[in-house]
Structures are given as structure tokens and as C-alpha cells.
Write an enzyme that holds these catalytic residues in place. Structure first.
Site, PDB file in Angstrom:
ATOM      1  NE  ARG A  57      54.589 -12.481 -26.582  1.00 40.76           N
ATOM      2  CZ  ARG A  57      54.748 -11.785 -25.456  1.00 40.76           C
ATOM      3  NH1 ARG A  57      53.963 -12.018 -24.412  1.00 40.76           N
ATOM      4  NH2 ARG A  57      55.674 -10.865 -25.374  1.00 40.76           N
ATOM      5  CG  ASN A  92      61.173  -5.670 -26.385  1.00 44.67           C
ATOM      6  OD1 ASN A  92      60.198  -5.131 -25.858  1.00 44.67           O
ATOM      7  ND2 ASN A  92      61.800  -5.152 -27.431  1.00 44.67           N
ATOM      8  CB  ILE A  93      60.212 -11.659 -22.974  1.00 47.48           C
ATOM      9  CG1 ILE A  93      58.994 -11.860 -23.881  1.00 47.48           C
ATOM     10  CG2 ILE A  93      59.811 -10.904 -21.710  1.00 47.48           C
ATOM     11  CD1 ILE A  93      57.911 -12.740 -23.253  1.00 47.48           C
ATOM     12  CG  ASP A  94      62.390  -9.721 -28.770  1.00 53.76           C
ATOM     13  OD1 ASP A  94      63.613  -9.442 -28.746  1.00 53.76           O
ATOM     14  OD2 ASP A  94      61.518  -8.842 -28.938  1.00 53.76           O
ATOM     15  CG  HIS A 109      59.319  -6.212 -18.278  1.00 52.63           C
ATOM     16  ND1 HIS A 109      58.614  -5.324 -19.049  1.00 52.63           N
ATOM     17  CD2 HIS A 109      59.463  -5.611 -17.065  1.00 52.63           C
ATOM     18  CE1 HIS A 109      58.345  -4.220 -18.334  1.00 52.63           C
ATOM     19  NE2 HIS A 109      58.862  -4.383 -17.138  1.00 52.63           N
ATOM     20  CB  CYS A 136      63.139 -27.142 -11.656  1.00 51.81           C
ATOM     21  SG  CYS A 136      62.711 -27.967 -10.113  1.00 51.81           S
ATOM     22  CB  SER A 178      53.374   2.835 -24.844  1.00 48.93           C
ATOM     23  OG  SER A 178      53.387   1.826 -23.843  1.00 48.93           O
ATOM     24  CG  ASN A 202      56.922   5.846 -29.846  1.00 47.90           C
ATOM     25  OD1 ASN A 202      56.004   5.618 -30.621  1.00 47.90           O
ATOM     26  ND2 ASN A 202      57.040   5.235 -28.675  1.00 47.90           N
ATOM     27  CB  ALA A 220      62.846   1.608 -34.033  1.00 50.34           C
TER      28      ALA A 220
HETATM   29  C1  BJW Z   1      57.318   1.901 -32.658  1.00 54.35           C
HETATM   30  C2  BJW Z   1      57.300   1.087 -33.770  1.00 54.35           C
HETATM   31  C3  BJW Z   1      58.379   1.203 -34.643  1.00 54.35           C
HETATM   32  C4  BJW Z   1      55.532   0.645 -32.630  1.00 54.35           C
HETATM   33  N1  BJW Z   1      59.365   2.068 -34.367  1.00 54.35           N
HETATM   34  N2  BJW Z   1      58.295   2.767 -32.414  1.00 54.35           N
HETATM   35  C5  BJW Z   1      49.494   2.769 -10.825  1.00 54.35           C
HETATM   36  C6  BJW Z   1      50.383   3.808 -11.099  1.00 54.35           C
HETATM   37  C7  BJW Z   1      51.734   3.544 -11.391  1.00 54.35           C
HETATM   38  C8  BJW Z   1      52.210   2.240 -11.413  1.00 54.35           C
HETATM   39  C9  BJW Z   1      51.322   1.222 -11.132  1.00 54.35           C
HETATM   40  C10 BJW Z   1      49.982   1.489 -10.837  1.00 54.35           C
HETATM   41  N3  BJW Z   1      49.350   0.296 -10.625  1.00 54.35           N
HETATM   42  C11 BJW Z   1      50.257  -0.700 -10.780  1.00 54.35           C
HETATM   43  C12 BJW Z   1      51.457  -0.145 -11.091  1.00 54.35           C
HETATM   44  C13 BJW Z   1      52.725  -0.889 -11.364  1.00 54.35           C
HETATM   45  C14 BJW Z   1      52.656  -1.628 -12.687  1.00 54.35           C
HETATM   46  C15 BJW Z   1      52.320  -0.626 -13.804  1.00 54.35           C
HETATM   47  O1  BJW Z   1      53.166   0.070 -14.309  1.00 54.35           O
HETATM   48  N4  BJW Z   1      51.064  -0.581 -14.232  1.00 54.35           N
HETATM   49  C16 BJW Z   1      50.676   0.390 -15.255  1.00 54.35           C
HETATM   50  C17 BJW Z   1      49.910  -0.313 -16.379  1.00 54.35           C
HETATM   51  C18 BJW Z   1      49.928   1.507 -14.592  1.00 54.35           C
HETATM   52  N5  BJW Z   1      53.975  -2.200 -12.928  1.00 54.35           N
HETATM   53  C19 BJW Z   1      54.312  -3.368 -12.421  1.00 54.35           C
HETATM   54  O2  BJW Z   1      53.524  -4.061 -11.792  1.00 54.35           O
HETATM   55  C20 BJW Z   1      55.755  -3.783 -12.605  1.00 54.35           C
HETATM   56  N6  BJW Z   1      56.310  -4.122 -11.349  1.00 54.35           N
HETATM   57  C21 BJW Z   1      56.445  -3.176 -10.383  1.00 54.35           C
HETATM   58  O3  BJW Z   1      56.119  -2.003 -10.535  1.00 54.35           O
HETATM   59  O4  BJW Z   1      57.032  -3.657  -9.237  1.00 54.35           O
HETATM   60  C22 BJW Z   1      57.217  -2.724  -8.119  1.00 54.35           C
HETATM   61  C23 BJW Z   1      58.416  -1.847  -8.306  1.00 54.35           C
HETATM   62  C24 BJW Z   1      58.328  -0.473  -8.180  1.00 54.35           C
HETATM   63  C25 BJW Z   1      59.473   0.337  -8.300  1.00 54.35           C
HETATM   64  C26 BJW Z   1      60.690  -0.239  -8.532  1.00 54.35           C
HETATM   65  C27 BJW Z   1      60.773  -1.610  -8.671  1.00 54.35           C
HETATM   66  C28 BJW Z   1      59.638  -2.401  -8.575  1.00 54.35           C
HETATM   67  C29 BJW Z   1      55.857  -5.011 -13.505  1.00 54.35           C
HETATM   68  C30 BJW Z   1      55.478  -4.712 -14.929  1.00 54.35           C
HETATM   69  C31 BJW Z   1      55.464  -5.996 -15.753  1.00 54.35           C
HETATM   70  C32 BJW Z   1      55.133  -5.753 -17.209  1.00 54.35           C
HETATM   71  N7  BJW Z   1      54.938  -6.996 -17.869  1.00 54.35           N
HETATM   72  C33 BJW Z   1      54.613  -7.005 -19.297  1.00 54.35           C
HETATM   73  C34 BJW Z   1      54.239  -8.463 -19.733  1.00 54.35           C
HETATM   74  C35 BJW Z   1      55.349  -9.484 -19.451  1.00 54.35           C
HETATM   75  C36 BJW Z   1      56.298  -9.667 -20.578  1.00 54.35           C
HETATM   76  C37 BJW Z   1      55.642 -10.151 -21.870  1.00 54.35           C
HETATM   77  O5  BJW Z   1      54.637 -10.880 -21.861  1.00 54.35           O
HETATM   78  O6  BJW Z   1      56.189  -9.839 -22.959  1.00 54.35           O
HETATM   79  O7  BJW Z   1      55.717  -6.490 -20.045  1.00 54.35           O
HETATM   80  S1  BJW Z   1      53.257  -5.917 -19.725  1.00 54.35           S
HETATM   81  C38 BJW Z   1      53.922  -5.406 -21.272  1.00 54.35           C
HETATM   82  O8  BJW Z   1      54.115  -3.977 -21.220  1.00 54.35           O
HETATM   83  C39 BJW Z   1      55.305  -6.063 -21.379  1.00 54.35           C
HETATM   84  C40 BJW Z   1      56.122  -4.905 -21.890  1.00 54.35           C
HETATM   85  O9  BJW Z   1      57.489  -5.103 -21.602  1.00 54.35           O
HETATM   86  C41 BJW Z   1      55.516  -3.721 -21.185  1.00 54.35           C
HETATM   87  C42 BJW Z   1      55.807  -2.383 -21.848  1.00 54.35           C
HETATM   88  O10 BJW Z   1      55.248  -2.323 -23.133  1.00 54.35           O
HETATM   89  P1  BJW Z   1      56.011  -1.560 -24.313  1.00 54.35           P
HETATM   90  O11 BJW Z   1      57.259  -2.261 -24.629  1.00 54.35           O
HETATM   91  O12 BJW Z   1      56.097  -0.128 -23.989  1.00 54.35           O
HETATM   92  O13 BJW Z   1      55.015  -1.837 -25.548  1.00 54.35           O
HETATM   93  P2  BJW Z   1      53.710  -1.017 -26.006  1.00 54.35           P
HETATM   94  O14 BJW Z   1      52.932  -1.892 -26.901  1.00 54.35           O
HETATM   95  O15 BJW Z   1      52.996  -0.441 -24.847  1.00 54.35           O
HETATM   96  O16 BJW Z   1      54.295   0.217 -26.822  1.00 54.35           O
HETATM   97  C43 BJW Z   1      54.931   0.047 -28.057  1.00 54.35           C
HETATM   98  C44 BJW Z   1      55.431   1.401 -28.524  1.00 54.35           C
HETATM   99  O17 BJW Z   1      56.222   1.243 -29.678  1.00 54.35           O
HETATM  100  C45 BJW Z   1      54.311   2.382 -28.879  1.00 54.35           C
HETATM  101  O18 BJW Z   1      54.568   3.627 -28.234  1.00 54.35           O
HETATM  102  C46 BJW Z   1      54.411   2.531 -30.404  1.00 54.35           C
HETATM  103  O19 BJW Z   1      54.071   3.832 -30.856  1.00 54.35           O
HETATM  104  C47 BJW Z   1      55.855   2.222 -30.645  1.00 54.35           C
HETATM  105  N8  BJW Z   1      56.160   1.634 -31.947  1.00 54.35           N
HETATM  106  N9  BJW Z   1      56.134   0.345 -33.759  1.00 54.35           N
HETATM  107  C48 BJW Z   1      59.256   2.863 -33.273  1.00 54.35           C
HETATM  108  N10 BJW Z   1      58.439   0.456 -35.792  1.00 54.35           N
END
Ligand code: BJW
Length: 229
Positions: A57, A92-94, A109, A136, A178, A202, A220
Site C-alpha cells: 500500500r 484512512n492511513i493514506d 487509525h 528508531c 461502512s 455513501n 463521494a
Molecule cells: C464509497 C465509494 C465512493 C466505496 N464514494 N462511498 C464487538 C462490538 C463492537 C465493537 C467491537 C466488538 N468487538 C471488537 C470491537 C472493537 C473493534 C471493532 O469495531 N470491531 C468491529 C469489526 C466489530 N474496534 C477496535 O478494536 C478499535 N479499537 C477500539 O475499539 O479500542 C477501544 C475503544 C473503545 C471506545 C473508545 C476508544 C477506544 C480499533 C479499530 C482499528 C481498525 N483498523 C483498521 C486497519 C488499520 C488501518 C489500515 O490498515 O488501513 O482500519 S480495520 C479497517 O476498517 C481500517 C479502516 O479505517 C476501518 C474502517 O473501514 P472503512 O473506512 O469504513 O472502509 P470499508 O471498506 O468498510 O467501507 C467503505 C465504504 O465506502 C463502503 O460503505 C462503501 O459503500 C463506500 N464507498 N466507494 C462513496 N466512491
């Protein structure tokens, strides 16, 4: 009329720039196991595999072929012209928001262009992809840098500042996410609770459980420029 706006962006805002989302068809999670590449346990098991995931990436982002699109540019223009306060919180990390000109920006993130010392948590800009050479300069002995990204089970960055902004915003806009990953998925509830208007942009039509008051369904890159006009 609005005083404070919070914009949450997800992978969908960068899709039209050529970056893959996670959960769409052809998304990154179709090819990679989350538990292998996006958890601290996966990194402990096989650091090289995780580094390869982020390096591919990183290479794409630095290939000269990826540019901010009309949605990133529209948000930067809004920030420059808006009289109130605007905070862009990106999952996003970009670095496409920065390249477009956004300044009040929080990467909850993490950032692909940085590595982090696992001991001191100090971050370093990565001028080359990850590998054993990326160490580091803050510790003796020097530590191998890990990707500066937030994996499942880790605490997202800037949560105090984000909650402060959400508690005081009168408009919350989520673009291209999402809404499956917490805590970001819960921001709309917080904004609703504090009386803000909430808008979702979305490609996919909302489901009936959506917490957003308004929905704009489409790309978007087309809708965000219209929305901020
Ligand atoms: C378009 C489009 C176009 C496409 N125009 N739209 C059970 C219940 C509830 C929570 C939990 C649970 N078990 C565990 C948890 C917590 C967990 C969690 O949420 N898990 C779920 C899967 C259930 N979360 C965590 O662990 C987080 N930490 C945490 O909660 O700490 C405790 C805490 C609690 C409260 C306060 C504070 C702290 C950490 C989450 C880390 C996520 N990391 C990632 C990877 C790292 C970065 C990377 O590699 O890039 O982050 S996962 C991945 O998902 C990435 C993204 O940032 C993240 C979100 O994804 P995103 O951006 O929504 O992408 P997509 O692909 O899912 O969706 C794309 C959307 O775009 C779609 O809807 C399309 O329709 C749309 N689209 N083209 C407009 N052109």
C-alpha cells in the site's frame, strides 16, 4: 449558519483515487485475513507478512499514480472558506487529505507514511518501505519500527479531541465509511445526541437501521463537491 462541522471519512473517499476499500467487492479483506494483518497478535506472529501488506500500500501511495480526488479537494476548499471550525477525522492511513490541502485533520487509525517505536511510541516519517533497516533513534538499543496504524484491539488516536469536537458540532458528515468499525461507527450517535444534523454520503443506499438524518447516495467525488457548495 453552521458553527462547527465534523467530517468523518473512510476508505470510500479514496476509492476514486484508486485505493482499495476494505469491505467492498474486491476490497482488501477479500485477499487478507484481518487477524493476520490488522491485529497486534498477527504482527507478533509474523511481522514480515504485516510489513508486506503495508509496503504494497505504501508503494502504491508513493507510485506517483495516486492523487486526491474531487471529494478530498472539496473538503480542503470548505476548510479554507468556512468561517466556523471544521475538523476532518479520517480513518484512512493514506495522506490524500493532506495532499488536497486539509490542515485541521486527525488520523484516528494512524498514518501509512510513519513508523512507530514500540517502546517510546515516538513516530518517524518513513522515507522507504518497512524492513529490518527501519529502526528508531530514540532508544538504545534501537528498536525496529512498527507500522503507525491502529489495529483491532488497540486504542484509536486523538479520541479526546474527537469527542470534544463531536460534543460541540452542529453538523456531522460521514463520507465513504461502512460504519462497521468502532468507535468511529458510534460517532453519529454522539452527534445526534448533541443535537447536530447528521449526513451520510455513501455509494450504497442506507439500511433501515441507519442513524443518519440525511443520506446522499452516490460517489463521494461527485456528491461532496455539490454538498459543500
Ligand atoms: C464509497 C465509494 C465512493 C466505496 N464514494 N462511498 C464487538 C462490538 C463492537 C465493537 C467491537 C466488538 N468487538 C471488537 C470491537 C472493537 C473493534 C471493532 O469495531 N470491531 C468491529 C469489526 C466489530 N474496534 C477496535 O478494536 C478499535 N479499537 C477500539 O475499539 O479500542 C477501544 C475503544 C473503545 C471506545 C473508545 C476508544 C477506544 C480499533 C479499530 C482499528 C481498525 N483498523 C483498521 C486497519 C488499520 C488501518 C489500515 O490498515 O488501513 O482500519 S480495520 C479497517 O476498517 C481500517 C479502516 O479505517 C476501518 C474502517 O473501514 P472503512 O473506512 O469504513 O472502509 P470499508 O471498506 O468498510 O467501507 C467503505 C465504504 O465506502 C463502503 O460503505 C462503501 O459503500 C463506500 N464507498 N466507494 C462513496 N466512491
Amino acid at each position: 449558519m453552521y458553527q462547527q462541522i465534523v467530517v468523518l471519512t473512510g476508505a470510500g473517499i479514496s476509492a476514486e483515487s484508486g485505493l482499495r476499500t476494505f469491505r467492498d467487492q474486491d476490497g482488501l479483506w477479500e485477499e487478507h485475513h484481518i487477524e493476520d494483518v490488522a491485529t497486534p497478535e498477527g504482527y507478533e506472529r509474523d511481522a514480515e507478512l504485516v510489513e508486506r501488506f503495508y509496503n504494497s500500500r505504501w508503494q502504491q501511495l508513493h507510485s506517483g499514480t495516486v492523487e486526491p480526488n474531487a471529494a478530498h479537494l472539496a473538503l480542503a476548499k470548505l476548510e479554507a472558506e468556512f468561517q466556523g471550525q471544521l475538523l476532518v477525522v479520517t480513518q484512512n492511513i493514506d495522506d490524500l487529505h493532506e495532499r488536497a490541502g486539509s490542515r485541521r485533520l486527525l488520523h484516528m487509525h494512524g498514518e501509512l507514511s510513519k513508523g512507530r517505536c514500540p517502546r517510546s511510541r515516538q513516530t518517524f516519517i518513513l522515507r522507504e518501505p518497512f524492513g529490518a533497516d527501519n529502526c528508531c533513534t530514540c532508544c538504545i538499543p534501537a528498536q525496529r519500527l512498527r507500522p503507525h496504524v491502529v489495529w483491532f484491539g488497540e486504542m484509536p488516536l486523538g479520541m479526546d479531541r474527537i469527542h470534544d469536537a463531536l460534543d460541540n458540532c452542529d453538523l456531522f458528515i460521514a463520507i465513504g465509511t461502512s460504519g462497521t468499525v468502532y468507535p468511529a461507527a458510534g460517532f453519529v450517535d454522539t452527534a445526534n445526541h448533541h443535537g447536530a444534523q447528521t449526513v451520510e454520503v455513501n455509494m450504497m443506499a442506507p439500511d433501515r437501521h441507519s442513524q443518519f438524518q440525511y443520506h446522499l447516495t452516490g460517489k463521494a467525488g461527485e456528491l461532496v463537491p455539490q454538498l459543500v457548495e
